[in-house]
Design a protein around this motif. Structure first.
Motif, PDB file in Angstrom:
ATOM      1  N   ARG A 175       0.862  -1.181   0.000  1.00 31.01           N
ATOM      2  CA  ARG A 175       0.000   0.000   0.000  1.00 31.01           C
ATOM      3  C   ARG A 175       0.894   1.226   0.000  1.00 31.01           C
ATOM      4  O   ARG A 175       2.087   1.124   0.282  1.00 31.01           O
ATOM      5  CB  ARG A 175      -0.907   0.009   1.213  1.00 31.01           C
ATOM      6  N   CYS A 176       0.300   2.337  -0.300  1.00 29.97           N
ATOM      7  CA  CYS A 176       1.092   3.561  -0.410  1.00 29.97           C
ATOM      8  C   CYS A 176       1.499   4.042   0.986  1.00 29.97           C
ATOM      9  O   CYS A 176       0.677   4.104   1.905  1.00 29.97           O
ATOM     10  CB  CYS A 176       0.265   4.615  -1.115  1.00 29.97           C
ATOM     11  N   GLY A 177       2.767   4.406   1.128  1.00 27.48           N
ATOM     12  CA  GLY A 177       3.289   4.856   2.424  1.00 27.48           C
ATOM     13  C   GLY A 177       2.629   6.126   2.918  1.00 27.48           C
ATOM     14  O   GLY A 177       2.551   6.376   4.120  1.00 27.48           O
ATOM     15  N   PHE A 178       2.127   6.932   2.010  1.00 27.45           N
ATOM     16  CA  PHE A 178       1.443   8.161   2.456  1.00 27.45           C
ATOM     17  C   PHE A 178       0.179   7.806   3.233  1.00 27.45           C
ATOM     18  O   PHE A 178      -0.138   8.420   4.242  1.00 27.45           O
ATOM     19  CB  PHE A 178       1.059   9.035   1.261  1.00 27.45           C
ATOM     20  N   SER A 179      -0.546   6.819   2.738  1.00 30.03           N
ATOM     21  CA  SER A 179      -1.811   6.507   3.403  1.00 30.03           C
ATOM     22  C   SER A 179      -1.547   5.904   4.778  1.00 30.03           C
ATOM     23  O   SER A 179      -2.316   6.095   5.710  1.00 30.03           O
ATOM     24  CB  SER A 179      -2.664   5.574   2.552  1.00 30.03           C
ATOM     25  N   GLU A 180      -0.398   5.204   4.901  1.00 34.76           N
ATOM     26  CA  GLU A 180      -0.066   4.652   6.224  1.00 34.76           C
ATOM     27  C   GLU A 180       0.149   5.769   7.243  1.00 34.76           C
ATOM     28  O   GLU A 180      -0.069   5.595   8.428  1.00 34.76           O
ATOM     29  CB  GLU A 180       1.183   3.783   6.125  1.00 34.76           C
ATOM     30  N   ARG A 181       0.608   6.929   6.728  1.00 38.36           N
ATOM     31  CA  ARG A 181       0.833   8.065   7.623  1.00 38.36           C
ATOM     32  C   ARG A 181      -0.337   9.030   7.617  1.00 38.36           C
ATOM     33  O   ARG A 181      -0.252  10.106   8.197  1.00 38.36           O
ATOM     34  CB  ARG A 181       2.065   8.854   7.152  1.00 38.36           C
ATOM     35  N   GLY A 182      -1.373   8.680   6.887  1.00 44.50           N
ATOM     36  CA  GLY A 182      -2.538   9.556   6.802  1.00 44.50           C
ATOM     37  C   GLY A 182      -2.269  10.805   5.982  1.00 44.50           C
ATOM     38  O   GLY A 182      -2.915  11.835   6.190  1.00 44.50           O
ATOM     39  N   THR A 183      -1.294  10.737   5.092  1.00 37.77           N
ATOM     40  CA  THR A 183      -0.990  11.929   4.295  1.00 37.77           C
ATOM     41  C   THR A 183      -1.222  11.660   2.808  1.00 37.77           C
ATOM     42  O   THR A 183      -0.535  12.205   1.957  1.00 37.77           O
ATOM     43  CB  THR A 183       0.480  12.370   4.514  1.00 37.77           C
ATOM     44  N   GLN A 184      -2.154  10.776   2.509  1.00 37.28           N
ATOM     45  CA  GLN A 184      -2.372  10.426   1.100  1.00 37.28           C
ATOM     46  C   GLN A 184      -2.925  11.604   0.302  1.00 37.28           C
ATOM     47  O   GLN A 184      -3.471  12.534   0.865  1.00 37.28           O
ATOM     48  CB  GLN A 184      -3.313   9.220   0.967  1.00 37.28           C
ATOM     49  N   CYS A 185      -2.770  11.496  -1.008  1.00 43.92           N
ATOM     50  CA  CYS A 185      -3.289  12.525  -1.896  1.00 43.92           C
ATOM     51  C   CYS A 185      -4.807  12.504  -1.773  1.00 43.92           C
ATOM     52  O   CYS A 185      -5.417  11.420  -1.794  1.00 43.92           O
ATOM     53  CB  CYS A 185      -2.859  12.241  -3.331  1.00 43.92           C
ATOM     54  N   PHE A 245      -7.148  13.278  -3.724  1.00 43.61           N
ATOM     55  CA  PHE A 245      -7.969  12.869  -4.870  1.00 43.61           C
ATOM     56  C   PHE A 245      -7.897  11.360  -5.107  1.00 43.61           C
ATOM     57  O   PHE A 245      -8.534  10.821  -5.987  1.00 43.61           O
ATOM     58  CB  PHE A 245      -7.517  13.587  -6.144  1.00 43.61           C
ATOM     59  N   CYS A 246      -7.086  10.680  -4.304  1.00 45.85           N
ATOM     60  CA  CYS A 246      -6.750   9.293  -4.634  1.00 45.85           C
ATOM     61  C   CYS A 246      -7.455   8.305  -3.721  1.00 45.85           C
ATOM     62  O   CYS A 246      -7.503   8.501  -2.509  1.00 45.85           O
ATOM     63  CB  CYS A 246      -5.246   9.132  -4.478  1.00 45.85           C
ATOM     64  N   ASP A 247      -7.966   7.256  -4.306  1.00 44.60           N
ATOM     65  CA  ASP A 247      -8.514   6.196  -3.459  1.00 44.60           C
ATOM     66  C   ASP A 247      -7.736   4.893  -3.631  1.00 44.60           C
ATOM     67  O   ASP A 247      -8.161   3.853  -3.164  1.00 44.60           O
ATOM     68  CB  ASP A 247     -10.008   5.989  -3.720  1.00 44.60           C
ATOM     69  N   ALA A 248      -6.619   4.984  -4.321  1.00 42.87           N
ATOM     70  CA  ALA A 248      -5.804   3.770  -4.502  1.00 42.87           C
ATOM     71  C   ALA A 248      -5.318   3.278  -3.161  1.00 42.87           C
ATOM     72  O   ALA A 248      -5.191   2.075  -2.919  1.00 42.87           O
ATOM     73  CB  ALA A 248      -4.628   4.051  -5.407  1.00 42.87           C
ATOM     74  N   ALA A 249      -5.053   4.233  -2.285  1.00 41.60           N
ATOM     75  CA  ALA A 249      -4.551   3.860  -0.975  1.00 41.60           C
ATOM     76  C   ALA A 249      -5.551   2.951  -0.282  1.00 41.60           C
ATOM     77  O   ALA A 249      -5.196   1.904   0.262  1.00 41.60           O
ATOM     78  CB  ALA A 249      -4.315   5.122  -0.158  1.00 41.60           C
ATOM     79  N   THR A 250      -6.804   3.314  -0.353  1.00 38.80           N
ATOM     80  CA  THR A 250      -7.812   2.477   0.303  1.00 38.80           C
ATOM     81  C   THR A 250      -7.998   1.185  -0.466  1.00 38.80           C
ATOM     82  O   THR A 250      -8.218   0.130   0.108  1.00 38.80           O
ATOM     83  CB  THR A 250      -9.162   3.225   0.424  1.00 38.80           C
ATOM     84  N   GLN A 251      -7.869   1.279  -1.800  1.00 38.95           N
ATOM     85  CA  GLN A 251      -8.009   0.051  -2.600  1.00 38.95           C
ATOM     86  C   GLN A 251      -6.928  -0.974  -2.274  1.00 38.95           C
ATOM     87  O   GLN A 251      -7.172  -2.153  -2.185  1.00 38.95           O
ATOM     88  CB  GLN A 251      -7.873   0.376  -4.091  1.00 38.95           C
ATOM     89  N   GLY A 252      -5.697  -0.484  -2.113  1.00 46.69           N
ATOM     90  CA  GLY A 252      -4.568  -1.391  -1.881  1.00 46.69           C
ATOM     91  C   GLY A 252      -4.485  -1.861  -0.456  1.00 46.69           C
ATOM     92  O   GLY A 252      -3.731  -2.769  -0.135  1.00 46.69           O
ATOM     93  N   ALA A 253      -5.288  -1.227   0.417  1.00 48.31           N
ATOM     94  CA  ALA A 253      -5.129  -1.508   1.835  1.00 48.31           C
ATOM     95  C   ALA A 253      -5.483  -2.942   2.192  1.00 48.31           C
ATOM     96  O   ALA A 253      -5.135  -3.437   3.239  1.00 48.31           O
ATOM     97  CB  ALA A 253      -5.992  -0.548   2.646  1.00 48.31           C
ATOM     98  N   ASP A 254      -6.190  -3.610   1.279  1.00 48.79           N
ATOM     99  CA  ASP A 254      -6.554  -4.988   1.602  1.00 48.79           C
ATOM    100  C   ASP A 254      -5.398  -5.943   1.352  1.00 48.79           C
ATOM    101  O   ASP A 254      -5.491  -7.123   1.649  1.00 48.79           O
ATOM    102  CB  ASP A 254      -7.779  -5.416   0.783  1.00 48.79           C
TER     103      ASP A 254
END
Ligand code: SF4
Lengths: 410, 478
Positions: free
Chosen positions: A127-137, A139-148
């Motif tokens: 998953r994207c490292g930004f989303s792990e830190r809560g700093t994701q872009c 406009f992006c939902d890839a972070a949530t998509q990849g979280a599984d």
């Protein structure tokens, strides 16, 4: 009459298309999975090939597509796109059959690869490292998509998927993309085994998109290991807006680092193989134009995608730009890239974004691409030549350093 | 590919293409030179075998000078071409590989490998530095003397490679401020110059001298004993060391420096190596016995036999294992020597060397003085351009031919060619020791070039003084 293919692509990407009765039930034509990109990011889309072989990922069956002036219909074996009562023939790219197959370890290939035109796009990371830190872009939902996904995809499964995609016949190149990795190399070492394995198994070109590494030597390294095209996407040129929309990009990486890395990459990779995405519609047009200038001046190809608010993101209520608003940006893009002599033939045929090559329709619909080699690049022979030239260039440019004193001056 | 073991060349692709096309072009050019000599050069007073040997020589010189193929591969090519072109019967061409010099250098490599692998050589270095390094000047002198004297007994390249990491550690421990960087420079230069100067003293310091001796022996039947060679060259080494020391102190004056940290670093390393092991003691004893035998019994038994006996002794005493030495032996150099000696012999026996000398040096040289000067200067010049072994391989057959024509004792050619070929002080690429000194990051190119050039000139002057005033005292008159 339909607008010219460039304007049509933009308009379709923004407004989508309604579906004729005969098509409503054809779920097998829908591309459910999408790449991280505001343009392609639609739960349901159909890949269309417009006149001039322009590819577009067209949203369908969404609430906003009901108001679209475009309607996609089927007449026997033909697909027609109707606009202002006039139908024109288009082609529909059906989702490839490999999506339904499974890899050797049982993962459905459709969860690994997504085909867009001649590319098979794969994100093998967790998953994207930004989303792990809560700093994701935002406009992006890839972070949530990849979280599984708890583990990266094994190299062998990626190879199985690429092999199946190539066997299907539509994909020719591999596009690997990962989100943010918090390390000096920004994920270069992670992606290395995938690149090496792909190069070992297939005679193909590999494009990679990731975040800029902290040191330029990683850029040299990723070229040396076989990557043919690279992207560090800054997405938004305006520093303030970047900070508010992409906290991770602004804080963990910083806009200057994107530009520095791109500038360096442009000296290492072949002309036209370093690109950066810019999203049109999240910042003032002038700022996007400035971004285009900045990139072009360093020899980097800007690839523009139009912002679309996705329902499961923070920016779901952000207004969408209109085709009229943003069309001048594309005309400017083509002129600037042409002026700078950046090769437009490498980064092309993206269904989810507008490449400078396609932007020529906004400037002069009859425009001839500077090199005039566009059709050649698309031919089998052209592809073969490009692959071999790319390999030769790497062989010439990458030199092993022999630091052994033993061999010198016997 | 490791992440640091490569560079991406960003120059224009045309320049890179031109450069990478260089090798095939040069390969082809070499073949054309060979064919050109065979076709267009028609020496009347040279028989056909000599003519063909000349063509092979021209090809090899070209490949050696322009580094078209690795040195040893060019040598192998020479050995292959000599029988194929009918210059020498195959048996003879390959038989020359069995030259004593080749086996001497093989033995010397194995002995040096044993010293390095067992840690004996680094212990020696550390003990000496520990004893002498109590103030900045004695530490500097210690490093210079250590490198010079160790190069009496093992290859100067191996000495530099062994002491370099210790010196880098010493410099790092000193935390030299910018205004004291001169001291860092002088330490690395002391390492490079010390090993280069020491390397010309004996037959063990470099591989050039055994090669020169091998060719001399093959072509004239003459040779030198270990002691004779050392006696000829040690005074030169001592004078050159004094000159180098003065230059070091003049170019890189150092103020007061607290070197207690360096002492500590050396002590820590010594502590790490612990007490001398039985293996080291055995190797040390064998080395002492070998050097004594070379001096006392060298003439009687031959240097190679003594070296190889020592090797057998080391294995018999289980002081070393084959896999330990395998990696340290420069097999390429051994191949290079075999080929160079074969080629030299072919040139000599076919009359090609004499013919070439006649056409070149002999046609304009006015007497022994110019001949001697010409050979020495050519040796220095060729060494800057190519490997010093290749320079020796090219110059020896010609020098032997020309000295015979001028009535000069041909024995003089071996030191006359081999010693200047070892004197490389100016460029980082000149010798591995220079390259290491430069890679320390302390030296700019001008720090090497300017004092190096002066040392070169001083070296040549001292060398000529030795030839005319000292060597005759040992019975070697030009
Ligand atoms: S970098 Fe941004 S756009 Fe890319 S996956 Fe991460 S959060 Fe999404």
């Amino acid at each position: 009459m339909l607008p010219n293919p460039g304007i049509l692509k933009l308009d379709l990407a923004i407004r989508g298309a309604g579906l004729g009765d005969s098509l409503r039930a054809r779920h097998e034509l829908l591309h459910g999975r999408a790449l991280r990109s505001p343009v392609a990011k639609s739960a349901k889309s159909i890949e269309l090939v417009l006149p001039g072989d322009v590819l577009v990922s067209t949203p369908v069956g969404e609430s906003f597509t009901n108001d679209s002036p475009y309607k996609l219909m089927q007449d026997a074996d033909r697909f027609l796109l109707e606009y202002e009562g006039e139908p024109a023939e288009v082609r529909v790219v059906a989702p490839p059959s490999y999506y339904a197959k499974k890899t050797r370890s049982g993962i459905p290939m459709g969860r690994i690869g997504s085909s867009y035109g001649p590319y098979i796009a794969i994100n093998p990371a967790k998953r994207c490292g930004f989303s792990e830190r809560g700093t994701q872009c935002r406009f992006c939902d890839a972070a949530t998509q990849g979280a599984d996904r708890d583990e990266p995809i094994p190299v062998e499964d990626v190879i199985d998927t690429v092999r199946a995609a190539f066997a299907d016949g539509n994909s020719e190149f591999v596009y690997l993309h990962i989100g943010y990795v918090d390390s000096d190399d920004a994920g270069v070492e992670f992606i290395e085994p995938y690149v090496r394995a792909i190069k070992r198994h297939f005679d193909t070109l590999v494009a990679v998109q990731l975040q800029p590494p902290r040191e330029n030597r990683w850029i040299d390294y990723i070229y040396a290991i076989g990557v043919d095209a690279i992207s560090y996407s800054v997405e938004i040129h305006d520093e303030k807006i970047l900070e508010s929309v992409c906290v991770g990009r602004a804080k963990q990486v910083g806009r200057p680092r994107y530009y520095d890395a791109l500038r360096h990459a442009a000296t290492i990779f072949p002309n036209g193989t370093v690109w950066s995405d810019l999203i049109v519609g999240l910042e003032p047009i002038e700022s996007t134009l400035e971004g285009v200038d900045t990139l072009v001046e360093m020899g980097v190809l800007p690839v523009l995608s139009v912002f679309r608010p996705l329902s499961d993101t923070d920016l779901r209520d952000h207004p969408m730009p209109t085709t009229q608003d943003v069309a001048p940006v594309f005309a400017y893009l083509f002129e600037r890239v042409k002026e700078a002599g950046i090769n437009m033939n490498w980064v092309r045929d993206l269904s989810f974004a507008m490449t400078p090559f396609e932007a020529r329709y906004f400037s002069d619909p009859n425009a001839i691409v500077p090199s005039g080699l566009g059709p050649l690049y698309r031919s089998k022979l052209g592809n073969l030549a490009v692959r071999n030239l790319s390999r030769l260039r790497r062989r010439l440019r990458v030199r092993q350093v022999n630091d052994s004193y033993g061999s010198s001056n016997l | 590919m490791s992440q640091s073991g490569f560079v991406v060349d960003t120059r224009s692709i045309w320049i890179i293409l031109l450069q990478s096309g260089r090798q095939p072009m040069l390969l082809l050019l070499g073949v054309l030179i060979y064919l050109g000599v065979r076709t267009f050069v028609a020496p009347e007073d040279l028989d056909p075998a000599g003519h063909r040997a000349l063509a092979v020589f021209a090809l090899c010189v070209f490949y050696w000078v322009f580094d078209v193929l690795p040195l040893m591969i060019t040598s192998i090519l020479a050995i292959v071409l000599l029988p194929m072109t009918g210059v020498l019967p195959a048996k003879e061409a390959y038989g020359l590989f069995g030259n004593e010099a080749v086996f001497f250098i093989l033995g010397a490599f194995i002995l040096a490998a044993a010293m390095m692998k067992s840690g004996l050589s680094s212990r020696l270095a550390l003990v000496i530095l520990n004893r002498f390094g109590h103030d900045p000047v004695t530490l500097l002198r210690g490093i210079f003397a250590l490198n010079a004297t160790m190069s009496f007994f093992m290859s100067e390249h191996a000495v530099a490679a062994m002491t370099f990491p210790i010196i880098v550690e010493i410099i790092a421990a000193l935390h030299l401020p910018p205004e004291r960087r001169n001291y860092g420079k002088s330490l690395v230069l002391a390492m490079a110059w010390g090993s280069t100067i020491g390397g010309v003293a004996t037959l063990l310091g470099g591989a050039r001298a055994p090669l020169a001796l091998g060719i001399l022996r093959e072509l004239t039947g003459d040779t030198y004993t270990f002691a004779e060679w050392a006696a000829l060259n040690i005074p030169m080494t001592l004078s050159l060391s004094a000159a180098a020391w003065i230059l070091l102190r003049t170019f890189f004056p150092t103020g007061d420096i607290d070197i207690s940290k360096a002492e500590q670093a050396v002590q820590e390393r010594l502590d790490k190596v612990g007490r001398m092991t039985l293996q080291e003691r055995v190797i040390a004893l064998v080395m002492i016995a070998t050097i004594t035998a070379w001096i006392v019994l060298g003439e009687h038994f031959g240097l190679a036999s003594i070296a190889l006996t020592a090797v057998v002794a080391l294995f018999a005493l289980r002081a070393v294992q084959w896999r330990d030495v395998e990696g340290y032996v420069n097999w390429g150099l051994i191949l290079m020597y075999g080929g160079a000696i074969s080629l030299g012999s072919a040139l000599h026996s076919s009359g090609a060397a004499a013919w070439l000398a006649d056409q070149t040096i002999a046609s304009w040289a006015s007497g022994p003085v110019t001949v001697i000067l010409f050979i020495a200067v050519s040796s220095v010049a060729l060494t800057e351009m190519m490997s010093n072994s290749a320079a020796v391989a090219i110059l020896m057959p010609l020098s032997i031919a020309v000295t015979s024509q001028f009535g000069i004792d041909p024995r003089i050619t071996a030191p006359l060619v081999a010693v200047p070929a070892g004197l490389s002080f100016m460029l980082p690429i000149g010798t591995p020791a220079n390259a290491m000194a430069y890679s320390s990051g302390y030296l700019r190119v001008q720090d090497l070039v300017i004092p190096g050039l002066i040392l070169h000139i001083v070296g040549l002057t001292i060398f000529n003084l030795m030839i005319w005033f000292y060597w005759p005292l040992l019975g070697l008159s030009p």
